[in-house]
Design a protein around this motif. Structure first.
Motif, PDB file in Angstrom:
ATOM      1  N   LEU A  64       0.836  -1.201   0.000  1.00  0.00           N
ATOM      2  CA  LEU A  64       0.000   0.000   0.000  1.00  0.00           C
ATOM      3  C   LEU A  64       0.867   1.246   0.000  1.00  0.00           C
ATOM      4  N   ASP A  65       0.354   2.308  -0.588  1.00  0.00           N
ATOM      5  CA  ASP A  65       1.065   3.588  -0.517  1.00  0.00           C
ATOM      6  C   ASP A  65       0.668   4.312   0.767  1.00  0.00           C
ATOM      7  N   ASP A  66       1.235   5.485   0.977  1.00  0.00           N
ATOM      8  CA  ASP A  66       0.984   6.197   2.233  1.00  0.00           C
ATOM      9  C   ASP A  66      -0.364   6.902   2.291  1.00  0.00           C
ATOM     10  N   THR A  67      -1.179   6.797   1.231  1.00  0.00           N
ATOM     11  CA  THR A  67      -2.533   7.348   1.280  1.00  0.00           C
ATOM     12  C   THR A  67      -3.539   6.334   1.828  1.00  0.00           C
ATOM     13  N   ALA A  68      -3.131   5.080   1.914  1.00  0.00           N
ATOM     14  CA  ALA A  68      -4.040   4.008   2.323  1.00  0.00           C
ATOM     15  C   ALA A  68      -4.348   4.080   3.814  1.00  0.00           C
ATOM     16  N   ILE A  69      -5.545   3.684   4.152  1.00  0.00           N
ATOM     17  CA  ILE A  69      -5.947   3.518   5.546  1.00  0.00           C
ATOM     18  C   ILE A  69      -5.740   2.035   5.849  1.00  0.00           C
ATOM     19  N   VAL A  70      -4.700   1.745   6.603  1.00  0.00           N
ATOM     20  CA  VAL A  70      -4.254   0.367   6.792  1.00  0.00           C
ATOM     21  C   VAL A  70      -5.332  -0.511   7.424  1.00  0.00           C
ATOM     22  N   GLY A  71      -6.018  -0.013   8.434  1.00  0.00           N
ATOM     23  CA  GLY A  71      -7.076  -0.793   9.078  1.00  0.00           C
ATOM     24  C   GLY A  71      -8.179  -1.176   8.105  1.00  0.00           C
ATOM     25  N   LEU A  72      -8.602  -0.233   7.291  1.00  0.00           N
ATOM     26  CA  LEU A  72      -9.625  -0.498   6.279  1.00  0.00           C
ATOM     27  C   LEU A  72      -9.103  -1.491   5.248  1.00  0.00           C
ATOM     28  N   ALA A  73      -7.868  -1.320   4.824  1.00  0.00           N
ATOM     29  CA  ALA A  73      -7.273  -2.227   3.847  1.00  0.00           C
ATOM     30  C   ALA A  73      -7.238  -3.652   4.385  1.00  0.00           C
ATOM     31  N   LYS A  74      -6.850  -3.814   5.658  1.00  0.00           N
ATOM     32  CA  LYS A  74      -6.797  -5.148   6.253  1.00  0.00           C
ATOM     33  C   LYS A  74      -8.181  -5.791   6.289  1.00  0.00           C
ATOM     34  N   LEU A  75      -9.193  -5.001   6.637  1.00  0.00           N
ATOM     35  CA  LEU A  75     -10.563  -5.524   6.655  1.00  0.00           C
ATOM     36  C   LEU A  75     -11.012  -5.955   5.263  1.00  0.00           C
ATOM     37  N   LEU A  76     -10.739  -5.125   4.263  1.00  0.00           N
ATOM     38  CA  LEU A  76     -11.139  -5.453   2.891  1.00  0.00           C
ATOM     39  C   LEU A  76     -10.406  -6.688   2.376  1.00  0.00           C
ATOM     40  N   ILE A  77      -9.112  -6.774   2.658  1.00  0.00           N
ATOM     41  CA  ILE A  77      -8.337  -7.933   2.215  1.00  0.00           C
ATOM     42  C   ILE A  77      -8.883  -9.208   2.853  1.00  0.00           C
ATOM     43  N   ARG A  78      -9.148  -9.167   4.143  1.00  0.00           N
ATOM     44  CA  ARG A  78      -9.694 -10.341   4.834  1.00  0.00           C
ATOM     45  C   ARG A  78     -11.052 -10.740   4.262  1.00  0.00           C
ATOM     46  N   LYS A  79     -11.890  -9.728   4.001  1.00  0.00           N
ATOM     47  CA  LYS A  79     -13.224  -9.999   3.447  1.00  0.00           C
ATOM     48  C   LYS A  79     -13.110 -10.654   2.072  1.00  0.00           C
ATOM     49  N   ILE A  80     -12.270 -10.097   1.205  1.00  0.00           N
ATOM     50  CA  ILE A  80     -12.093 -10.644  -0.141  1.00  0.00           C
ATOM     51  C   ILE A  80     -11.480 -12.041  -0.062  1.00  0.00           C
ATOM     52  N   ARG A  81     -10.488 -12.227   0.815  1.00  0.00           N
ATOM     53  CA  ARG A  81      -9.835 -13.528   0.972  1.00  0.00           C
ATOM     54  C   ARG A  81     -10.841 -14.580   1.412  1.00  0.00           C
ATOM     55  N   THR A  82     -11.644 -14.252   2.431  1.00  0.00           N
ATOM     56  CA  THR A  82     -12.622 -15.204   2.963  1.00  0.00           C
ATOM     57  C   THR A  82     -13.677 -15.552   1.921  1.00  0.00           C
ATOM     58  N   GLU A  83     -14.227 -14.534   1.257  1.00  0.00           N
ATOM     59  CA  GLU A  83     -15.247 -14.784   0.233  1.00  0.00           C
ATOM     60  C   GLU A  83     -14.688 -15.615  -0.910  1.00  0.00           C
ATOM     61  N   THR A  84     -13.463 -15.334  -1.302  1.00  0.00           N
ATOM     62  CA  THR A  84     -12.843 -16.058  -2.408  1.00  0.00           C
ATOM     63  C   THR A  84     -12.563 -17.501  -2.007  1.00  0.00           C
ATOM     64  N   GLU A  85     -12.037 -17.702  -0.815  1.00  0.00           N
ATOM     65  CA  GLU A  85     -11.736 -19.059  -0.363  1.00  0.00           C
ATOM     66  C   GLU A  85     -13.003 -19.893  -0.207  1.00  0.00           C
TER      67      GLU A  85
END
Length: 126
Positions: free
Chosen positions: A100-121
């Protein structure tokens, strides 16, 4: 399977704000099995090394006394101007490495990644 992994990488790349690159890395040998990045960016070599960082994080927690749950879900590395999020998929055969670049909100990014990972798996055989 290659097409599926490329689609998963694209899902992460297109849905997580501030992404510089997404790599899916084999935990067996560190090879890149899927990759998506901004134009002119190539972080594949850096991603190959993330398997070792993840393995070392696991060893560190396994050898830490007082922890009751010694599993590692993801690792977050913060550098100046970049944040690297490394997560292990359920199959334990693939890591996702999102930079991620320095504009990203890390907490939000982690939530989105987990959501996408779980749904995909849940929909596939990763």
């Amino acid at each position: 399977m290659e097409q599926f992994l490329n689609e998963y990488a694209a899902l992460l790349f297109n849905n997580v704000p501030g992404v510089i690159s997404v790599s899916l890395v084999s935990t067996l040998d560190g090879s890149i099995v899927a990759y998506k990045a901004r134009p002119g960016v190539d972080n594949r070599l850096a991603s190959s090394y993330q398997v070792e960082i993840f393995r070392n994080a696991i060893l560190s927690f396994e050898n830490t006394e007082g922890l009751t749950n010694k599993t590692v879900d993801d690792v977050c590395l913060a550098y100046q101007g970049q944040t690297h999020l490394i997560g292990l998929l359920q199959s334990k055969k693939v890591l996702d490495h999102v930079i991620l670049d320095d504009t990203a909100i890390v907490g939000l990014a982690k939530l989105l990644i987990r959501k996408i990972r779980t749904e995909t798996e849940n929909k596939s055989f990763l």
